[in-house]
Every structure is written in structure tokens, then in C-alpha cells.
Write a protein that holds these residues in place. Sequence first.
Motif, PDB file in Angstrom:
ATOM      1  N   PRO A 105       0.796  -1.171   0.060  1.00 32.43           N
ATOM      2  CA  PRO A 105      -0.214  -0.033   0.202  1.00 32.43           C
ATOM      3  C   PRO A 105       0.673   1.372  -0.008  1.00 32.43           C
ATOM      4  O   PRO A 105       0.303   2.230  -0.606  1.00 32.43           O
ATOM      5  CB  PRO A 105      -0.751  -0.137   0.999  1.00 32.43           C
ATOM      6  CG  PRO A 105      -0.030  -0.925   2.217  1.00 32.43           C
ATOM      7  CD  PRO A 105       0.824  -1.879   1.357  1.00 32.43           C
ATOM      8  N   LEU A 106       2.191   1.117   0.602  1.00 31.00           N
ATOM      9  CA  LEU A 106       2.867   2.506   0.797  1.00 31.00           C
ATOM     10  C   LEU A 106       4.348   2.233   0.017  1.00 31.00           C
ATOM     11  O   LEU A 106       4.942   1.015   0.398  1.00 31.00           O
ATOM     12  CB  LEU A 106       2.908   2.868   2.187  1.00 31.00           C
ATOM     13  CG  LEU A 106       1.754   3.391   2.809  1.00 31.00           C
ATOM     14  CD1 LEU A 106       1.905   3.636   4.213  1.00 31.00           C
ATOM     15  CD2 LEU A 106       0.965   4.397   2.160  1.00 31.00           C
ATOM     16  N   TRP A 107       4.731   3.177  -0.756  1.00 34.78           N
ATOM     17  CA  TRP A 107       6.113   3.053  -0.886  1.00 34.78           C
ATOM     18  C   TRP A 107       7.246   3.762   0.222  1.00 34.78           C
ATOM     19  O   TRP A 107       6.755   4.536   1.084  1.00 34.78           O
ATOM     20  CB  TRP A 107       6.305   4.356  -1.844  1.00 34.78           C
ATOM     21  CG  TRP A 107       7.471   4.442  -2.587  1.00 34.78           C
ATOM     22  CD1 TRP A 107       8.645   3.055  -3.100  1.00 34.78           C
ATOM     23  CD2 TRP A 107       8.278   5.527  -3.134  1.00 34.78           C
ATOM     24  NE1 TRP A 107       9.569   3.764  -3.649  1.00 34.78           N
ATOM     25  CE2 TRP A 107       9.427   5.159  -3.901  1.00 34.78           C
ATOM     26  CE3 TRP A 107       8.033   6.798  -3.355  1.00 34.78           C
ATOM     27  CZ2 TRP A 107      10.329   6.023  -4.426  1.00 34.78           C
ATOM     28  CZ3 TRP A 107       8.788   7.778  -4.010  1.00 34.78           C
ATOM     29  CH2 TRP A 107      10.040   7.497  -4.481  1.00 34.78           C
ATOM     30  N   GLN A 110       7.869  11.819 -10.216  1.00 31.46           N
ATOM     31  CA  GLN A 110       6.873  11.636 -11.173  1.00 31.46           C
ATOM     32  C   GLN A 110       7.357  11.540 -12.447  1.00 31.46           C
ATOM     33  O   GLN A 110       7.058  10.859 -13.484  1.00 31.46           O
ATOM     34  CB  GLN A 110       5.635  12.633 -11.321  1.00 31.46           C
ATOM     35  CG  GLN A 110       4.575  12.434 -12.054  1.00 31.46           C
ATOM     36  CD  GLN A 110       3.749  11.288 -11.740  1.00 31.46           C
ATOM     37  OE1 GLN A 110       3.235  11.047 -10.869  1.00 31.46           O
ATOM     38  NE2 GLN A 110       3.545  10.040 -12.886  1.00 31.46           N
ATOM     39  N   PRO A 117       3.722   0.341  -5.498  1.00 33.77           N
ATOM     40  CA  PRO A 117       3.000   0.563  -4.497  1.00 33.77           C
ATOM     41  C   PRO A 117       1.778   1.548  -4.720  1.00 33.77           C
ATOM     42  O   PRO A 117       1.808   2.349  -5.516  1.00 33.77           O
ATOM     43  CB  PRO A 117       3.826   1.335  -3.485  1.00 33.77           C
ATOM     44  CG  PRO A 117       5.254   0.895  -3.929  1.00 33.77           C
ATOM     45  CD  PRO A 117       5.009   0.668  -5.418  1.00 33.77           C
ATOM     46  N   ARG A 118       0.728   1.499  -3.971  1.00 40.06           N
ATOM     47  CA  ARG A 118      -0.722   2.081  -4.526  1.00 40.06           C
ATOM     48  C   ARG A 118      -0.558   3.598  -4.586  1.00 40.06           C
ATOM     49  O   ARG A 118      -1.245   4.210  -5.149  1.00 40.06           O
ATOM     50  CB  ARG A 118      -2.000   1.375  -3.410  1.00 40.06           C
ATOM     51  CG  ARG A 118      -2.119   0.145  -3.605  1.00 40.06           C
ATOM     52  CD  ARG A 118      -3.134  -0.236  -2.499  1.00 40.06           C
ATOM     53  NE  ARG A 118      -3.446  -1.740  -2.946  1.00 40.06           N
ATOM     54  CZ  ARG A 118      -4.121  -2.464  -1.934  1.00 40.06           C
ATOM     55  NH1 ARG A 118      -4.401  -2.002  -0.725  1.00 40.06           N
ATOM     56  NH2 ARG A 118      -4.475  -3.598  -2.237  1.00 40.06           N
ATOM     57  N   ASP A 119       0.386   4.049  -3.487  1.00 41.20           N
ATOM     58  CA  ASP A 119       0.456   5.464  -3.560  1.00 41.20           C
ATOM     59  C   ASP A 119       1.242   6.076  -4.622  1.00 41.20           C
ATOM     60  O   ASP A 119       1.321   7.316  -4.728  1.00 41.20           O
ATOM     61  CB  ASP A 119       1.002   5.896  -2.054  1.00 41.20           C
ATOM     62  CG  ASP A 119       2.265   5.328  -1.678  1.00 41.20           C
ATOM     63  OD1 ASP A 119       2.915   4.366  -2.522  1.00 41.20           O
ATOM     64  OD2 ASP A 119       3.000   5.943  -0.776  1.00 41.20           O
ATOM     65  N   LEU A 120       1.726   5.236  -5.552  1.00 45.04           N
ATOM     66  CA  LEU A 120       2.462   5.844  -6.623  1.00 45.04           C
ATOM     67  C   LEU A 120       1.493   5.556  -7.838  1.00 45.04           C
ATOM     68  O   LEU A 120       1.982   6.063  -9.002  1.00 45.04           O
ATOM     69  CB  LEU A 120       3.830   5.169  -6.821  1.00 45.04           C
ATOM     70  CG  LEU A 120       4.871   5.414  -6.056  1.00 45.04           C
ATOM     71  CD1 LEU A 120       6.299   4.664  -6.247  1.00 45.04           C
ATOM     72  CD2 LEU A 120       5.278   6.816  -5.866  1.00 45.04           C
ATOM     73  N   GLU A 138      -4.961   7.963  -9.603  1.00 41.56           N
ATOM     74  CA  GLU A 138      -6.227   7.636  -8.970  1.00 41.56           C
ATOM     75  C   GLU A 138      -7.112   6.770 -10.016  1.00 41.56           C
ATOM     76  O   GLU A 138      -7.013   6.816 -11.165  1.00 41.56           O
ATOM     77  CB  GLU A 138      -7.103   8.957  -8.739  1.00 41.56           C
ATOM     78  CG  GLU A 138      -6.352   9.808  -7.759  1.00 41.56           C
ATOM     79  CD  GLU A 138      -7.282  11.134  -7.307  1.00 41.56           C
ATOM     80  OE1 GLU A 138      -8.365  11.122  -7.525  1.00 41.56           O
ATOM     81  OE2 GLU A 138      -6.719  11.855  -6.612  1.00 41.56           O
TER      82      GLU A 138
END
Length: 292
Positions: free
Chosen positions: A88-90, A166, A232-235, A238
Motif C-alpha cells: 500500500p505504501l512506498w 513523477q 505501491p498503491r500510493d504511486l 487515481e
Amino acid sequence: MKPRSLMFTLYGEYIQYYGGEIWVGSLIQLMNRFGVSESSVRGAILRMVQNHLLRVRKIGNKSYYSVTEQGGRRVEDGVKRVYAAPSPLWDGKWRILMYSFPEEKRELRNEIRKELSWTGFGMISNSTWVSPNPLEDQVRQMIKNYHIEDYTMLFSSATVVSHSNQYVIDKGWDLQHISDEYDRFIQQYEPKFDELREKALNNSLTDEECFIERTQIVHEYRKFLFQDPGFPRDLLPENWSGTKARELFWNIHQLISIPAVRFFESIFEHAPDQEIDPERNKAINPFKEVYV
């Protein structure tokens, strides 16, 4: 389906949970369900043996095949990545692999590029590959396996001084293209899920049909391992299409797995000297404990 790729799917989904070895006659019967001829199966097996991906064991006049250590790593890595949930997190670190191969090792360089792409690395220059995932051990093992210590260097860094994170992502991967591919997968398999669910409610699904459908959807979903780096989801952007595709894949898989495994068991023949503890629950639902 290409015979070699289909074999990796069969070993990952079924055979590894049944001792990891299968009679060639069973393999031919299973692959024939997908339109692969006996001659194509035998030709693919020969090439995989020559490439040290499969090994053969003769008992009487029968041949039994299992994956080698090299082939087994590919199977295990593929299965884990298909079923394991993304982090879930980087952790904030970039893993950076740089290499420099002499021209006479051009073929080896191309092989390393394929390995890195499969692993989820993105190329940001001709000799520099990066990943936000904790793949240090896997990369070190790859370096050791290919004996390329003198040509490679692995770093990790929490800071990109000249550009944004990014920018690195956009440079190394085409996430829009990957998202479009996931959308096509969803468009193809949403109606299939409705059809299979209706048949299941009417008790009209056969074991063979479930085996074919499960193997096909895993085979199709595995293709994303060559495209999706598994961020990871936070990268991720949306409303990432990969999340919906993953849920759809899992729903279909759960619906048809038990009869699919039952059909596999009806065809599978192991060597007569082999003790089989099939761990049937894993064959039905591998890595359930880490999938969400």
C-alpha cells in the motif's frame, strides 16, 4: 497460446502442487484442450530442456518432466506476482541498476533487459534501470546467476536531485498504455464472469470448462507481469484500472477453481515412484493468505 508460455501457466497453477513432475502424456492431453498439438508440445519441451528450463526423468518407456532451478524461479516469481497484493505504501527508495557490457556480450545484455522488464524495472536510459519496489535480493540473485558482477552496479537512493519522482515514473513506464490494456481485459472478462456465474447457479458448468476458463484467464492476466511494474498503491494514478481488473480476475478464479482442479486431477499422472501430497487447497487458491 504459445506452448512455452502455456506450460509455465500449467506448472505455476497446478503441477507444482502435485510434486512438480508430470508425465508427458498428461501434459499433451492438458495442452490439447487449448488447441496445442502433440508435435507442438514435444517441440516446446525439447527447446525448454535445451534452455535448461525443464528436466526429464525416464521410467521405463515413459518420460516425466519437472522444472529446473532456473525454470522454477520463473514459475515461483510469476505465481507470487499474480496472487500477492501490492504494497500500500512506498518506502521512498529507488533501486537503480546500471550496467556496461562489451559488444561481444550483446546477447547477454539483451537477456538482462528482458529479466529486468519482467521483474518490473523501468529503463530511464540505455544502461540505467530503476524500480520503487524492494527488489534488491532478487536483482543480486540475477547478477549471481548470470555471473555479471563485473558489468553491473546496484544502488538505492531516496532522493532524485534533478527531477521529480513523477518524472522518473513517466520516463520509465507508460502507465496510460498499461491502464488501457487493463480496460480491455475488463471489457473482455466482465461478460465472461456474468456468463460463468449464471452457469454456476444453474449447475451447468463442467469441470473441463472450468479448467479451460481458469487456465485461460490466468494465462491472460500473467501477460500484465511483462507490462505492469507492480507499483505501491500510493504511486499509482487515481482510479487505477489495474485494481478493478485484479478484483475481476480474483472473482472469476474463485468461482471456478474447485472444478478446474478436479479436472486437472482426472488427467494428471505422476511418476510411479513419487509420493504425492497435492496440498489441494493451494492448487485451488494459491497465496490466498496474502491476497486482498
